[in-house]
Motif scaffolding. Structure first.
Motif, PDB file in Angstrom:
ATOM      1  N   GLY A  10       0.788  -1.239   0.000  1.00 31.45           N
ATOM      2  CA  GLY A  10       0.000   0.000   0.000  1.00 31.45           C
ATOM      3  C   GLY A  10       0.808   1.272   0.000  1.00 31.45           C
ATOM      4  O   GLY A  10       1.817   1.396  -0.707  1.00 31.45           O
ATOM      5  N   GLY A  12       2.703   2.547   2.228  1.00 31.04           N
ATOM      6  CA  GLY A  12       4.077   2.437   2.708  1.00 31.04           C
ATOM      7  C   GLY A  12       4.461   3.484   3.730  1.00 31.04           C
ATOM      8  O   GLY A  12       5.622   3.880   3.813  1.00 31.04           O
ATOM      9  N   ASN A  14       4.580   3.074   6.945  1.00 34.29           N
ATOM     10  CA  ASN A  14       5.487   2.440   7.906  1.00 34.29           C
ATOM     11  C   ASN A  14       6.870   2.246   7.279  1.00 34.29           C
ATOM     12  O   ASN A  14       7.897   2.418   7.943  1.00 34.29           O
ATOM     13  CB  ASN A  14       4.926   1.093   8.380  1.00 34.29           C
ATOM     14  CG  ASN A  14       3.694   1.272   9.258  1.00 34.29           C
ATOM     15  OD1 ASN A  14       3.341   2.385   9.640  1.00 34.29           O
ATOM     16  ND2 ASN A  14       3.018   0.178   9.562  1.00 34.29           N
ATOM     17  N   GLY A  87       2.668  -4.088   5.765  1.00 28.71           N
ATOM     18  CA  GLY A  87       1.457  -3.832   4.992  1.00 28.71           C
ATOM     19  C   GLY A  87       1.379  -4.679   3.738  1.00 28.71           C
ATOM     20  O   GLY A  87       0.636  -4.347   2.820  1.00 28.71           O
ATOM     21  N   MET A  89      -0.276  -7.287   1.815  1.00 28.90           N
ATOM     22  CA  MET A  89      -1.610  -7.850   2.005  1.00 28.90           C
ATOM     23  C   MET A  89      -1.741  -9.241   1.376  1.00 28.90           C
ATOM     24  O   MET A  89      -2.779  -9.585   0.816  1.00 28.90           O
ATOM     25  CB  MET A  89      -2.661  -6.895   1.441  1.00 28.90           C
ATOM     26  CG  MET A  89      -2.683  -5.543   2.139  1.00 28.90           C
ATOM     27  SD  MET A  89      -2.876  -5.646   3.932  1.00 28.90           S
ATOM     28  CE  MET A  89      -4.631  -5.976   4.029  1.00 28.90           C
ATOM     29  N   HIS A 108       1.415  -5.498  12.675  1.00 28.01           N
ATOM     30  CA  HIS A 108      -0.023  -5.764  12.639  1.00 28.01           C
ATOM     31  C   HIS A 108      -0.758  -4.717  13.480  1.00 28.01           C
ATOM     32  O   HIS A 108      -0.359  -4.446  14.617  1.00 28.01           O
ATOM     33  CB  HIS A 108      -0.305  -7.170  13.182  1.00 28.01           C
ATOM     34  CG  HIS A 108      -1.742  -7.550  13.058  1.00 28.01           C
ATOM     35  ND1 HIS A 108      -2.322  -7.912  11.871  1.00 28.01           N
ATOM     36  CD2 HIS A 108      -2.737  -7.594  13.987  1.00 28.01           C
ATOM     37  CE1 HIS A 108      -3.602  -8.169  12.058  1.00 28.01           C
ATOM     38  NE2 HIS A 108      -3.879  -7.982  13.334  1.00 28.01           N
TER      39      HIS A 108
HETATM   40  C1  GRF Z   1      -0.345  -1.154   8.600  1.00 27.72           C
HETATM   41  O1  GRF Z   1      -1.266  -0.854   9.599  1.00 27.72           O
HETATM   42  C2  GRF Z   1      -0.041  -2.629   8.569  1.00 27.72           C
HETATM   43  O2  GRF Z   1       0.140  -3.201   9.798  1.00 27.72           O
HETATM   44  C3  GRF Z   1      -1.302  -3.112   7.920  1.00 27.72           C
HETATM   45  O3  GRF Z   1      -1.447  -2.233   6.836  1.00 27.72           O
HETATM   46  C4  GRF Z   1      -0.929  -0.979   7.226  1.00 27.72           C
HETATM   47  C5  GRF Z   1       0.103  -0.557   6.226  1.00 27.72           C
HETATM   48  O4  GRF Z   1       0.141   0.803   6.119  1.00 27.72           O
HETATM   49  N1  GRF Z   1      -1.273  -4.493   7.610  1.00 27.72           N
HETATM   50  P1  GRF Z   1       1.231   1.528   5.230  1.00 27.72           P
HETATM   51  O5  GRF Z   1       1.202   0.902   3.840  1.00 27.72           O
HETATM   52  O6  GRF Z   1       2.566   1.355   5.891  1.00 27.72           O
HETATM   53  O7  GRF Z   1       0.811   2.962   5.205  1.00 27.72           O
END
Ligand code: GRF
Length: 202
Positions: A10, A12, A14, A87, A89, A108
């Motif tokens: 997604g 990204g 994080n 993230g 999926m 998570h």
């Molecule tokens: C995070 O909350 C991760 O744990 C979840 O999806 C989100 C990813 O967000 N599985 P991002 O892509 O880092 O914005």
């Protein structure tokens, strides 16, 4: 220096936080490659930092195993010390988990083992919980069942929806992830030992 591959699907955010942390000369890990199962928005963060990316498009493979085999081939090119699922999926097929375990961690957006799965934030609200959280786990063959290496509570506030709650959980996820990667790199957290031990919450 610990070398890290990050896998995303997604935005990204994080990943971005980890890239920013790793830009500090004192941080003991470096992200060497970012991979995704789709044209993820988060690739832009890697590109901004001049970090290579690879794409293994989920839709182009007939099975999880075939997709995983190509993912494994890509990871084999880079041979990172650690793989961070941030993230992503998709469930990794068992062959990939087996090949890299215990050197795969996942973030998570819930306080595992509460609310595993792809809709953890929505599920926490639907359950009427008053608190949820964020966790970092060692990936095993299950869905968010691996040993927990870090976690923290996040309150659910009256009026929270999935979006507002996830926005409050993500900064906690980022902080935990940055700290876990730092501790692994510094030799303060032994993933093999964590994987061998019984999860504190099980
Ligand atoms: C995070 O909350 C991760 O744990 C979840 O999806 C989100 C990813 O967000 N599985 P991002 O892509 O880092 O914005």
């Amino acid at each position: 220096m610990l070398t890290v591959a990050v896998l995303i699907s997604g935005t990204g955010s994080n990943l971005r936080a980890l890239l920013d942390a790793a830009a500090d000369a004192d941080y003991p890990a470096r992200i060497i490659v970012v991979g995704a199962d789709r044209e993820a928005e988060g690739f832009a963060h890697a590109e901004e930092y001049g970090i290579p990316t690879f794409l293994v498009p989920w839709r182009e493979y007939d099975s999880r195993e075939d997709w995983g085999a190509e993912l494994a081939a890509q990871l084999e090119v880079w041979r990172p010390d650690l793989i961070v699922l941030s993230g992503l999926m998709r469930l990794l097929p068992p062959a990939v988990v087996e090949a890299w375990s215990p050197r795969i961690i996942n973030t998570h957006p819930a306080y595992l083992p509460e609310f595993p799965g792809a809709h953890a934030v929505r599920d926490a609200i639907a359950a009427g919980a008053v608190q949820t959280g964020a966790s970092v786990i060692v990936v095993d063959d299950g869905v968010d069942t691996g040993p927990i290496v870090a976690q923290e509570r996040v309150p659910i506030l009256p009026g929270d929806d999935e979006h507002s709650l996830h926005d409050r959980i993500k900064p906690v996820e980022r902080r935990l992830l940055i700290d876990v990667v730092r501790r692994i790199a510094a030799g303060e957290l032994d993933l093999a030992a964590a994987a061998a031990s019984v999860s504190p919450s099980s």
